[in-house]
Write a protein that holds these residues in place. Structure first.
Motif, mmCIF file in Angstrom:
data_model
loop_
_atom_site.group_PDB
_atom_site.id
_atom_site.type_symbol
_atom_site.label_atom_id
_atom_site.label_comp_id
_atom_site.label_asym_id
_atom_site.label_seq_id
_atom_site.Cartn_x
_atom_site.Cartn_y
_atom_site.Cartn_z
ATOM 1 N N LEU A 1 0.830 -1.215 0.000
ATOM 2 C CA LEU A 1 0.000 0.000 0.000
ATOM 3 C C LEU A 1 0.862 1.261 0.000
ATOM 4 O O LEU A 1 0.496 2.275 -0.618
ATOM 5 N N GLU A 2 1.985 1.208 0.736
ATOM 6 C CA GLU A 2 2.868 2.376 0.730
ATOM 7 C C GLU A 2 3.401 2.645 -0.670
ATOM 8 O O GLU A 2 3.488 3.803 -1.114
ATOM 9 N N THR A 3 3.764 1.579 -1.384
ATOM 10 C CA THR A 3 4.245 1.733 -2.757
ATOM 11 C C THR A 3 3.166 2.343 -3.640
ATOM 12 O O THR A 3 3.416 3.263 -4.451
ATOM 13 N N ARG A 4 1.950 1.831 -3.485
ATOM 14 C CA ARG A 4 0.842 2.339 -4.301
ATOM 15 C C ARG A 4 0.479 3.778 -3.909
ATOM 16 O O ARG A 4 0.100 4.598 -4.764
ATOM 17 N N ALA A 5 0.556 4.087 -2.606
ATOM 18 C CA ALA A 5 0.248 5.453 -2.165
ATOM 19 C C ALA A 5 1.250 6.455 -2.728
ATOM 20 O O ALA A 5 0.879 7.574 -3.152
ATOM 21 N N LEU A 6 2.520 6.041 -2.724
ATOM 22 C CA LEU A 6 3.549 6.904 -3.313
ATOM 23 C C LEU A 6 3.293 7.116 -4.806
ATOM 24 O O LEU A 6 3.482 8.236 -5.343
ATOM 25 N N ALA A 7 2.850 6.073 -5.484
ATOM 26 C CA ALA A 7 2.527 6.200 -6.916
ATOM 27 C C ALA A 7 1.349 7.143 -7.112
ATOM 28 O O ALA A 7 1.322 7.958 -8.070
ATOM 29 N N ALA A 8 0.356 7.053 -6.210
ATOM 30 C CA ALA A 8 -0.814 7.937 -6.312
ATOM 31 C C ALA A 8 -0.413 9.389 -6.082
ATOM 32 O O ALA A 8 -0.903 10.306 -6.770
ATOM 33 N N LEU A 9 0.465 9.608 -5.102
ATOM 34 C CA LEU A 9 0.949 10.965 -4.836
ATOM 35 C C LEU A 9 1.735 11.494 -6.030
ATOM 36 O O LEU A 9 1.656 12.694 -6.363
ATOM 37 N N ALA B 1 -3.587 5.690 2.618
ATOM 38 C CA ALA B 1 -3.068 6.058 3.946
ATOM 39 C C ALA B 1 -3.989 5.546 5.046
ATOM 40 O O ALA B 1 -3.519 5.079 6.106
ATOM 41 N N ASP B 2 -5.307 5.634 4.830
ATOM 42 C CA ASP B 2 -6.255 5.097 5.827
ATOM 43 C C ASP B 2 -6.060 3.589 6.012
ATOM 44 O O ASP B 2 -6.059 3.081 7.142
ATOM 45 N N ALA B 3 -5.917 2.896 4.897
ATOM 46 C CA ALA B 3 -5.714 1.444 4.974
ATOM 47 C C ALA B 3 -4.404 1.114 5.666
ATOM 48 O O ALA B 3 -4.321 0.180 6.480
#
Length: 228
Positions: A71-79, A91-93
């Motif tokens: 999820l951190e990898t995907r969140a960084l990609a989303a950012l 981030a919530d997850a």
């Protein structure tokens, strides 16, 4: 007065209870050891269950860490794509999973502490059980030895004396029978030998045992010639 009677009755009941325990000490000890062994078996099972649960918790913990990392990898990609909403959802997850991670770490620590404590208690209990089992075997052997001592000290000693006396008479009769047989063999041996020698002499083997008629006539003729 009533209190004295009650105290006396309680004292007699206690004495009777102790006498009963003393009379049945061996079967009571055996049952107590069996009960203890069964409880130790239950404790072994409890340790095994705790270890299995801890292993399961470790696997879940590893899964949580992998999901957080993903999820951190995907969140960084989303950012990076300026997708603030997706990044917030991630981030919530992640926050939820981190809470589960912390709970899992605490659970693992508790499991580890409990397992270590249970194993120590189990080792001590098993050592005490083994000592009790050795003591029981020794007590049984001592009890049997005491029974033998009592038997020998009582009528058993007379029985041993009688048995030894019977054995002595039996040996005397056997010795007497051997002596008689030896004497008979010695008595019979010369007669058998003489018979064999006589047969050999009659067959012309060696010197004759007695004079023949020819020998007598020859001796008489010699005497006649000498007289002439």
């Amino acid at each position: 007065m009533f209190n004295l009677i009650v105290t006396l009755l309680r004292g007699r009941a206690y004495d009777a209870e102790q006498a009963f325990v003393d009379r049945h000490a061996m079967p009571l000890l055996s049952q107590q050891i069996r009960d203890a062994a069964q409880r130790i078996q239950y404790a072994r099972h409890a340790v095994a269950v705790a270890i299995a649960q801890n292993d399961q918790e470790k696997k879940q913990y590893a899964t949580i860490l992998a999901r957080i990392a993903d999820l951190e990898t995907r969140a960084l990609a989303a950012l990076a794509q300026h997708s603030e909403d997706l990044a917030r959802d991630a981030a919530d997850a992640i926050a939820y999973l981190e809470a589960e991670r912390d709970t899992s770490e605490k659970a693992q620590a508790q499991f580890t502490t409990a397992i270590t404590k249970l194993k120590a208690i189990l080792r001590t209990a098993e050592a005490r059980l083994q000592e009790l089992q050795r003591g029981e075997r020794l007590a049984r052997a001592t009890q049997e030895a005491q029974k033998l001592d009592i038997a020998v000290a009582g009528s058993g000693l007379a029985t041993l004396d009688e048995a030894e006396e019977t054995l002595g008479r039996l040996r005397d009769r056997q010795h007497q029978s051997d002596t008689i047989a030896s004497v008979l063999r010695d008595m019979d041996s010369p007669s058998r030998t003489a018979g064999i020698v006589e047969k050999l002499a009659n067959a012309g083997c060696g010197a004759p045992l007695r004079s023949s008629a020819d020998d007598v006539l020859a001796r008489l003729r010699a005497r006649t010639n000498d007289a002439a």
